[in-house]
Enzyme design. Structure first.
Site, PDB file in Angstrom:
ATOM      1  N   THR A 148      11.125  11.827 -15.119  1.00 52.67           N
ATOM      2  CA  THR A 148      11.590  13.210 -14.954  1.00 52.67           C
ATOM      3  C   THR A 148      10.463  14.222 -15.136  1.00 52.67           C
ATOM      4  OG1 THR A 148      13.788  12.568 -15.655  1.00 52.67           O
ATOM      5  CG2 THR A 148      13.257  14.888 -15.877  1.00 52.67           C
ATOM      6  N   SER A 174      11.439   5.548 -14.608  1.00 56.08           N
ATOM      7  CA  SER A 174      11.144   4.467 -15.555  1.00 56.08           C
ATOM      8  C   SER A 174      12.083   3.264 -15.487  1.00 56.08           C
ATOM      9  CB  SER A 174      10.994   5.002 -16.975  1.00 56.08           C
ATOM     10  OG  SER A 174      12.211   5.324 -17.551  1.00 56.08           O
ATOM     11  N   THR A 194      11.778   8.671 -19.514  1.00 57.40           N
ATOM     12  CA  THR A 194      12.243   8.442 -20.891  1.00 57.40           C
ATOM     13  C   THR A 194      13.119   7.193 -21.039  1.00 57.40           C
ATOM     14  OG1 THR A 194      14.130   9.909 -20.542  1.00 57.40           O
ATOM     15  CG2 THR A 194      12.139  10.880 -21.502  1.00 57.40           C
ATOM     16  N   ASP A 195      13.718   6.712 -19.924  1.00 55.58           N
ATOM     17  CA  ASP A 195      14.660   5.591 -20.044  1.00 55.58           C
ATOM     18  C   ASP A 195      14.020   4.336 -20.656  1.00 55.58           C
ATOM     19  OD1 ASP A 195      16.490   7.267 -18.908  1.00 55.58           O
ATOM     20  OD2 ASP A 195      16.630   6.208 -16.986  1.00 55.58           O
TER      21      ASP A 195
HETATM   22  N1  ASP Z   1      15.755   8.451 -15.491  1.00 55.62           N
HETATM   23  C1  ASP Z   1      14.540   9.118 -15.878  1.00 55.62           C
HETATM   24  C2  ASP Z   1      13.427   8.099 -16.048  1.00 55.62           C
HETATM   25  O1  ASP Z   1      13.382   7.431 -17.049  1.00 55.62           O
HETATM   26  C3  ASP Z   1      14.754   9.849 -17.121  1.00 55.62           C
HETATM   27  C4  ASP Z   1      13.578  10.598 -17.647  1.00 55.62           C
HETATM   28  O2  ASP Z   1      12.446  10.449 -17.271  1.00 55.62           O
HETATM   29  O3  ASP Z   1      13.812  11.398 -18.547  1.00 55.62           O
HETATM   30  O4  ASP Z   1      12.615   7.967 -15.197  1.00 55.62           O
END
Ligand code: ASP
Length: 328
Positions: free
Chosen positions: A18, A61, A94-95
Site C-alpha cells: 500500500t 505483500s 503490511t500483510d
Molecule cells: N494488502 C496490502 C499489502 O500487504 C496491505 C498493505 O500494504 O498495507 O500489500
C-alpha cells in the site's frame, strides 16, 4: 545542518504494498501507479540525509514468497558490502511485513540499522501514513542507537523488533503491535528513544530457501485428517498453532505420530495471542505427550514466524535435537 554533523547515507529499498500505491478516486480501488509515491522523500530530506533508493519489487505483500525474501536479503548484503550506508530502510506491504522482517532478522549479519516500514493507507488517501512512516523509518535508520538491534519495524511512531511484531488490525494505522513485550522504542517529532534492550540475536546465512513447510491451526474437535493431508503432500516440516499452553485434541495424536515417523519435523506454537508453549499437561494430547513424541516447542513465536524459522533451519539441519536447540 550544523557544522561538523555528518550527513547520513540511507539506502531505501521498495518492495511494494500500500505504501507504494494510490487510490483510484472514482472506483476506490487501491493499486500501483506509474510514479512511485515515495519519490518525494529524497527532496524532503535534501541537505540532511542522502537517500539512495531502489525499487526491487512492486508487489502487494500477499504475493511475496520466501524466495523474494532471500532475494531482498541478498540485495541488502550486496549493497552494504559495496558502499558504506549508515542504515537501510525497506518499504513493504503490511500483510506479510512481519514475515519478511523476521526472515531478514534471521538472515542478515550486519550491525547497521535495518528498518522495515509500510502504510495502512495509500499515498493519496486522507490520513495517508506512508510518507510519515517512511520518514520515521529513515530517522530511526539514521540513528546510531539503532545499531546492533537486529531488524526493526517502524510504524505509527513506534519501534518494534521483527521477532515480536505482528499485524493486529485489518485497517487501523496502529495495527503493528508486539504482544507481551511492547515496542522497544518510540519516535517523536524531533527524537528517537529506545527504552528496551535486545537480549539475544541469532543469524543464519543460508544459501537457499526451498523447504516446504505448512502451517495449521488447532481447534476444538480437531481430528488427524488435516495433519494426514499435509503429511501426504510431502512437506519438509509442519507448524501447528496449538491450543493454550501447547495442547492438541487426542484425536490428532496418531496422525502426529505418522508425520514424525515419516521424518517430518513438527514445531508447536500457540494460537494464543501471548505466552509461550510448555509441556505442562499430562492428559492425552497434552503438551507432555507431544514433547515426548518429539514435537519441537517454539519459544514464543507466532505461527507464520515459526514457519519462516523452520524453513531457514531446515536449510541447515533436519535433526530434531538441533532443531530443538534452534527453537529453544
Ligand atoms: N494488502 C496490502 C499489502 O500487504 C496491505 C498493505 O500494504 O498495507 O500489500
Amino acid at each position: 545542518m550544523e557544522d561538523g554533523v555528518k550527513m547520513k547515507r540511507i539506502l531505501v529499498i521498495h518492495t511494494g504494498g500500500t505504501i507504494s500505491m494510490k487510490e483510484n478516486k472514482e472506483t476506490g480501488e487501491v493499486n500501483t501507479s506509474s510514479q512511485h509515491p515515495m519519490d518525494e522523500i529524497s527532496t524532503m530530506l535534501k541537505g540532511t540525509t542522502e537517500i539512495e533508493d531502489e525499487i526491487l519489487f512492486y508487489l502487494p505483500s500477499p504475493h511475496i514468497r520466501p524466495d523474494h525474501m532471500l532475494k531482498l536479503g541478498r540485495a541488502i548484503h550486496e549493497k552494504i558490502s559495496k558502499k558504506n550506508y549508515d542504515g537501510i530502510v525497506i518499504t513493504h506491504g503490511t500483510d506479510t511485513l512481519e514475515e519478511t522482517a523476521y526472515f531478514l532478522d534471521l538472515f542478515l549479519q550486519t550491525r547497521k540499522p535495518v528498518v522495515v516500514t509500510g502504510a495502512m493507507r495509500s499515498s493519496n488517501e486522507i490520513g495517508s501514513d506512508g510518507l510519515y512512516n517512511l520518514l520515521s523509518a529513515i530517522r530511526v535508520a539514521s540513528c546510531d542507537e539503532a545499531q546492533d538491534k537486529g531488524v526493526l519495524v517502524v510504524m505509527n511512531d513506534e519501534i518494534h523488533t521483527a521477532k515480536n511484531v505482528t499485524k493486529t488490525s485489518t485497517s487501523n494505522v496502529a495495527t503493528f503491535q508486539s504482544p507481551q513485550y511492547g515496542p522497544i522504542g518510540i519516535t517523536t517529532k524531533s527524537e528517537v528513544f529506545f527504552h528496551h534492550k535486545m537480549t539475544r540475536h541469532e543469524s543464519y546465512p543460508i544459501q537457499n530457501i526451498n523447504k516446504r513447510v505448512s502451517l495449521i491451526k488447532a481447534y476444538a474437535g480437531m481430528d488427524g485428517s488435516l495433519i494426514d493431508a499435509v503429511r501426504e503432500s510431502q512437506v519438509d516440516g509442519l507448524i501447528i498453532e496449538a491450543l493454550g499452553q501447547g495442547n492438541l485434541p487426542p484425536e490428532t495424536v496418531d496422525a502426529l505420530k505418522r508425520t514424525l515417523d515419516d521424518s517430518i519435523p513438527i514445531v508447536l506454537v500457540s494460537r494464543c495471542y501471548q505466552g509461550i508453549v510448555q509441556d505442562t499437561y499430562g492428559y492425552p494430547g497434552g503438551g507432555r505427550e507431544l514433547k515426548e513424541m518429539g514435537i519441537v516447542f517454539a519459544n514464543g513465536l507466532t505461527g507464520p514466524k515459526a514457519r519462516i524459522k523452520l524453513m531457514v533451519a531446515l536449510e541447515m539441519t533436519s535433526n530434531l535435537t538441533e532443531l530443538e536447540h534452534i527453537f529453544s
